[in-house]
Every structure is written in structure tokens, then in C-alpha cells.
Design a protein around this motif. Structure first.
Motif, PDB file in Angstrom:
ATOM      1  N   ALA A 210       0.829  -1.209   0.000  1.00  0.00           N
ATOM      2  CA  ALA A 210       0.000   0.000   0.000  1.00  0.00           C
ATOM      3  C   ALA A 210       0.865   1.262   0.000  1.00  0.00           C
ATOM      4  CB  ALA A 210      -0.929  -0.011   1.216  1.00  0.00           C
ATOM      5  N   LEU A 211       1.910   1.256   0.813  1.00  0.00           N
ATOM      6  CA  LEU A 211       2.795   2.413   0.896  1.00  0.00           C
ATOM      7  C   LEU A 211       3.541   2.627  -0.415  1.00  0.00           C
ATOM      8  CD1 LEU A 211       4.195   4.669   2.482  1.00  0.00           C
ATOM      9  CD2 LEU A 211       5.773   2.955   3.390  1.00  0.00           C
ATOM     10  N   MET A 212       4.068   1.556  -0.965  1.00  0.00           N
ATOM     11  CA  MET A 212       4.823   1.670  -2.209  1.00  0.00           C
ATOM     12  C   MET A 212       3.945   2.169  -3.355  1.00  0.00           C
ATOM     13  SD  MET A 212       7.288  -1.264  -3.874  1.00  0.00           S
ATOM     14  CE  MET A 212       8.127  -1.498  -2.301  1.00  0.00           C
ATOM     15  N   ASP A 213       2.747   1.596  -3.477  1.00  0.00           N
ATOM     16  CA  ASP A 213       1.832   2.014  -4.537  1.00  0.00           C
ATOM     17  C   ASP A 213       1.425   3.479  -4.359  1.00  0.00           C
ATOM     18  OD1 ASP A 213       1.949  -0.478  -5.644  1.00  0.00           O
ATOM     19  OD2 ASP A 213      -0.053  -1.120  -5.005  1.00  0.00           O
ATOM     20  N   GLY A 214       1.132   3.869  -3.125  1.00  0.00           N
ATOM     21  CA  GLY A 214       0.710   5.243  -2.878  1.00  0.00           C
ATOM     22  C   GLY A 214       1.792   6.256  -3.189  1.00  0.00           C
ATOM     23  N   LEU A 215       3.014   5.967  -2.781  1.00  0.00           N
ATOM     24  CA  LEU A 215       4.122   6.880  -3.065  1.00  0.00           C
ATOM     25  C   LEU A 215       4.381   6.987  -4.564  1.00  0.00           C
ATOM     26  CD1 LEU A 215       6.727   6.047  -0.262  1.00  0.00           C
ATOM     27  CD2 LEU A 215       5.359   8.130  -0.496  1.00  0.00           C
ATOM     28  N   GLN A 216       4.252   5.871  -5.268  1.00  0.00           N
ATOM     29  CA  GLN A 216       4.483   5.902  -6.709  1.00  0.00           C
ATOM     30  C   GLN A 216       3.435   6.746  -7.424  1.00  0.00           C
ATOM     31  OE1 GLN A 216       6.915   1.708  -7.357  1.00  0.00           O
ATOM     32  NE2 GLN A 216       4.725   1.718  -7.700  1.00  0.00           N
ATOM     33  N   ILE A 217       2.191   6.684  -6.984  1.00  0.00           N
ATOM     34  CA  ILE A 217       1.148   7.511  -7.589  1.00  0.00           C
ATOM     35  C   ILE A 217       1.459   8.986  -7.367  1.00  0.00           C
ATOM     36  CG2 ILE A 217      -1.280   8.186  -7.435  1.00  0.00           C
ATOM     37  CD1 ILE A 217      -0.901   5.586  -8.899  1.00  0.00           C
ATOM     38  N   GLN A 218       1.837   9.341  -6.143  1.00  0.00           N
ATOM     39  CA  GLN A 218       2.175  10.737  -5.859  1.00  0.00           C
ATOM     40  C   GLN A 218       3.363  11.199  -6.702  1.00  0.00           C
ATOM     41  OE1 GLN A 218       2.381  11.693  -1.608  1.00  0.00           O
ATOM     42  NE2 GLN A 218       1.143   9.889  -1.174  1.00  0.00           N
TER      43      GLN A 218
ATOM     44  N   TRP B  49      10.583   7.090  -0.226  1.00  0.00           N
ATOM     45  CA  TRP B  49      10.527   5.711   0.254  1.00  0.00           C
ATOM     46  C   TRP B  49      11.473   5.493   1.419  1.00  0.00           C
ATOM     47  CZ3 TRP B  49       7.798   1.575   0.703  1.00  0.00           C
ATOM     48  CH2 TRP B  49       8.416   0.426   1.204  1.00  0.00           C
ATOM     49  N   ASP B  50      12.698   5.981   1.324  1.00  0.00           N
ATOM     50  CA  ASP B  50      13.669   5.767   2.393  1.00  0.00           C
ATOM     51  C   ASP B  50      13.166   6.329   3.721  1.00  0.00           C
ATOM     52  OD1 ASP B  50      15.391   4.458   0.708  1.00  0.00           O
ATOM     53  OD2 ASP B  50      16.718   6.184   0.379  1.00  0.00           O
ATOM     54  N   ALA B  51      12.536   7.507   3.669  1.00  0.00           N
ATOM     55  CA  ALA B  51      12.008   8.112   4.893  1.00  0.00           C
ATOM     56  C   ALA B  51      10.861   7.284   5.469  1.00  0.00           C
ATOM     57  CB  ALA B  51      11.543   9.533   4.602  1.00  0.00           C
ATOM     58  N   ALA B  52       9.965   6.821   4.574  1.00  0.00           N
ATOM     59  CA  ALA B  52       8.825   6.017   5.047  1.00  0.00           C
ATOM     60  C   ALA B  52       9.286   4.642   5.539  1.00  0.00           C
ATOM     61  CB  ALA B  52       7.812   5.866   3.915  1.00  0.00           C
ATOM     62  N   ALA B  53      10.255   4.045   4.840  1.00  0.00           N
ATOM     63  CA  ALA B  53      10.724   2.720   5.211  1.00  0.00           C
ATOM     64  C   ALA B  53      11.417   2.737   6.574  1.00  0.00           C
ATOM     65  CB  ALA B  53      11.677   2.185   4.152  1.00  0.00           C
ATOM     66  N   ALA B  54      12.067   3.847   6.899  1.00  0.00           N
ATOM     67  CA  ALA B  54      12.742   3.946   8.200  1.00  0.00           C
ATOM     68  C   ALA B  54      11.721   3.817   9.328  1.00  0.00           C
ATOM     69  CB  ALA B  54      13.482   5.268   8.305  1.00  0.00           C
ATOM     70  N   ARG B  55      10.496   4.279   9.110  1.00  0.00           N
ATOM     71  CA  ARG B  55       9.432   4.153  10.119  1.00  0.00           C
ATOM     72  C   ARG B  55       8.776   2.776  10.033  1.00  0.00           C
ATOM     73  NH1 ARG B  55       8.546   9.276   7.734  1.00  0.00           N
ATOM     74  NH2 ARG B  55       9.024  11.037   9.119  1.00  0.00           N
ATOM     75  N   LEU B  56       8.524   2.320   8.818  1.00  0.00           N
ATOM     76  CA  LEU B  56       7.803   1.063   8.637  1.00  0.00           C
ATOM     77  C   LEU B  56       8.612  -0.135   9.139  1.00  0.00           C
ATOM     78  CD1 LEU B  56       5.217  -0.194   7.414  1.00  0.00           C
ATOM     79  CD2 LEU B  56       6.465  -0.408   5.268  1.00  0.00           C
ATOM     80  N   PHE B  57       9.901  -0.113   8.891  1.00  0.00           N
ATOM     81  CA  PHE B  57      10.747  -1.244   9.265  1.00  0.00           C
ATOM     82  C   PHE B  57      11.511  -0.994  10.566  1.00  0.00           C
ATOM     83  CE2 PHE B  57      10.773  -1.736   4.488  1.00  0.00           C
ATOM     84  CZ  PHE B  57       9.909  -2.815   4.477  1.00  0.00           C
ATOM     85  N   ARG B  58      11.062  -0.037  11.338  1.00  0.00           N
ATOM     86  CA  ARG B  58      11.735   0.277  12.600  1.00  0.00           C
ATOM     87  C   ARG B  58      11.705  -0.940  13.516  1.00  0.00           C
ATOM     88  NH1 ARG B  58       8.888   4.990  15.369  1.00  0.00           N
ATOM     89  NH2 ARG B  58       9.700   6.074  13.515  1.00  0.00           N
ATOM     90  N   PRO B  59      12.850  -1.330  14.084  1.00  0.00           N
ATOM     91  CA  PRO B  59      12.890  -2.506  14.978  1.00  0.00           C
ATOM     92  C   PRO B  59      11.964  -2.343  16.174  1.00  0.00           C
ATOM     93  CG  PRO B  59      15.111  -1.804  14.390  1.00  0.00           C
ATOM     94  CD  PRO B  59      14.173  -0.727  13.919  1.00  0.00           C
TER      95      PRO B  59
END
Length: 204
Positions: A172-180, A194-204
Motif C-alpha cells: 500500500a505504501l509503495m503504490d501510494g508513493l508511486q502515484i504521488q 521511500w527511504d524516509a517512510a521505510a525507516a518508520r515502517l521497518f523500525r525494529p
């Protein structure tokens, strides 16, 4: 008086595999510009220097051409992604032994997509159009989504308590960012976003 350019239909014959690749590449470009419903078989044939019957000899019907384009792009993208990850393509989604992590795959996917906006646009347009059950790619995208979620969840297995839920969020995040990004490429950097969002999504 200016007239439309004439398309030559006397070009040298190409080997069947090369001609088919030419047709798929031309169709990819036209669908990305116009969507499937705006795709003209005559325009595809003209772009390849063929008659419509001559083109359909290589690809069958308009519906089968669409599915062939999507499958061709999936194969090309898998090779490109495997190359970015330093893997043979047959090991890209291998579960045992696991060679890459979900964050690594997602990072490589986003970086690859940032290099080919026309292909990302093609899939975005067709994925939206194919929500209609009668669309010829409806089944293809339904199967593709299920396969992508399965692959992402398998990569996250053992690392998080809910790998399937994480896979859904990632897609969902990847698709949404690509549309924007496609809508405002001059103000949105896909990789940075993506890097900024992934840092939150994959936070340990």
C-alpha cells in the motif's frame, strides 16, 4: 498542406522473437500514454511498420496482447531486480536459503522503478482500469497482488509477528508513493520519500 506521415510497411523482416519484442515494447509505451481502453491496434501496427493482421499474427487478439505485455514486463523487471540485488533471477524469491531481506528487496524495487517512470505508469493505469471485473487484466492483477503479498510475507517470516500484515502495508505504501511521484515528479523524489517512510515502517 501538411499531411500525416506515412508508415512504411516494407521494412526488413525481423526474426519472430525480435518482432514480438518490438510489438510488446510499442504497446507498453502506448498503454502508458493512453490506457488500455485508449489503445489502438492500428497505432501499434503503424509504430512497428506492420499491418494490423500482420501484427496480430504475432500476438493474437488485443486482450492476449495486453496479458503478453504484462507478463513480458514482469520478466524484464525480475531480471532487473535480481541484477540490482546481485542474484541470479531464479534465486530472487527462493525461501531457502533466504538471501535477501524484505527491506533490501523493497529498496531495490523502488530504485529500479525510479529509473522507469513509463513502466510504473503503465502498471498504475492498468491496475486501476482492471478493477472492473470485465477488464481483460482483472484476473492477472488479482493473481499478481496475491503473489506479491505471499513473496513479501515470506521474506518477513520470522522477523516480525505479523508478516502478512506488514506485506499489505508495504504494498500500500509503495503504490501510494508511486502515484504521488507520477503525479508530481518535479516535487517528489521517489527514492527519498521511500527511504524516509521505510525507516518508520521497518523500525525494529
Amino acid at each position: 498542406m501538411q499531411t500525416s506521415p506515412e508508415f512504411r510497411r516494407d521494412r526488413a523482416r525481423l526474426p519472430a522473437a525480435e518482432r514480438r519484442r518490438q510489438i510488446l515494447e510499442m504497446t507498453t509505451r502506448l498503454i502508458a500514454e493512453r490506457g488500455f481502453w485508449g489503445l489502438s491496434m492500428q497505432d501499434v501496427a503503424d509504430g512497428c511498420g506492420l499491418t494490423v493482421p500482420g501484427m496480430l499474427h504475432h500476438v493474437g487478439s488485443k486482450d492476449s496482447l495486453l496479458v503478453a505485455v504484462l507478463e513480458y514486463r514482469d520478466e524484464e523487471d525480475a531480471r532487473s531486480l535480481a541484477g540490482k540485488l546481485g542474484l541470479p533471477v531464479h534465486q530472487l524469491w527462493a525461501e531457502e536459503p533466504r538471501r535477501v531481506t524484505l527491506p533490501e528487496v523493497c529498496s531495490a524495487l523502488v530504485r529500479r522503478n525510479a529509473e522507469q517512470p513509463e513502466i510504473v505508469r503503465l502498471f498504475a493505469v492498468l491496475e486501476a482500469e482492471s478493477l472492473a471485473p470485465g477488464h481483460p487484466a482483472h484476473g492477472y492483477f488479482k493473481t499478481r497482488q496475491r503473489r506479491t503479498l505471499d513473496q513479501f510475507a515470506a521474506l518477513a517470516e520470522g522477523d516480525v509477528p505479523g508478516p502478512r500484515e506488514l506485506a499489505v502495508q508495504v504494498v500500500a505504501l509503495m503504490d501510494g508513493l508511486q502515484i504521488q511521484w507520477l503525479r508530481e515528479p518535479e516535487t517528489i523524489d521517489l527514492v527519498t520519500a521511500w527511504d524516509a517512510a521505510a525507516a518508520r515502517l521497518f523500525r525494529p
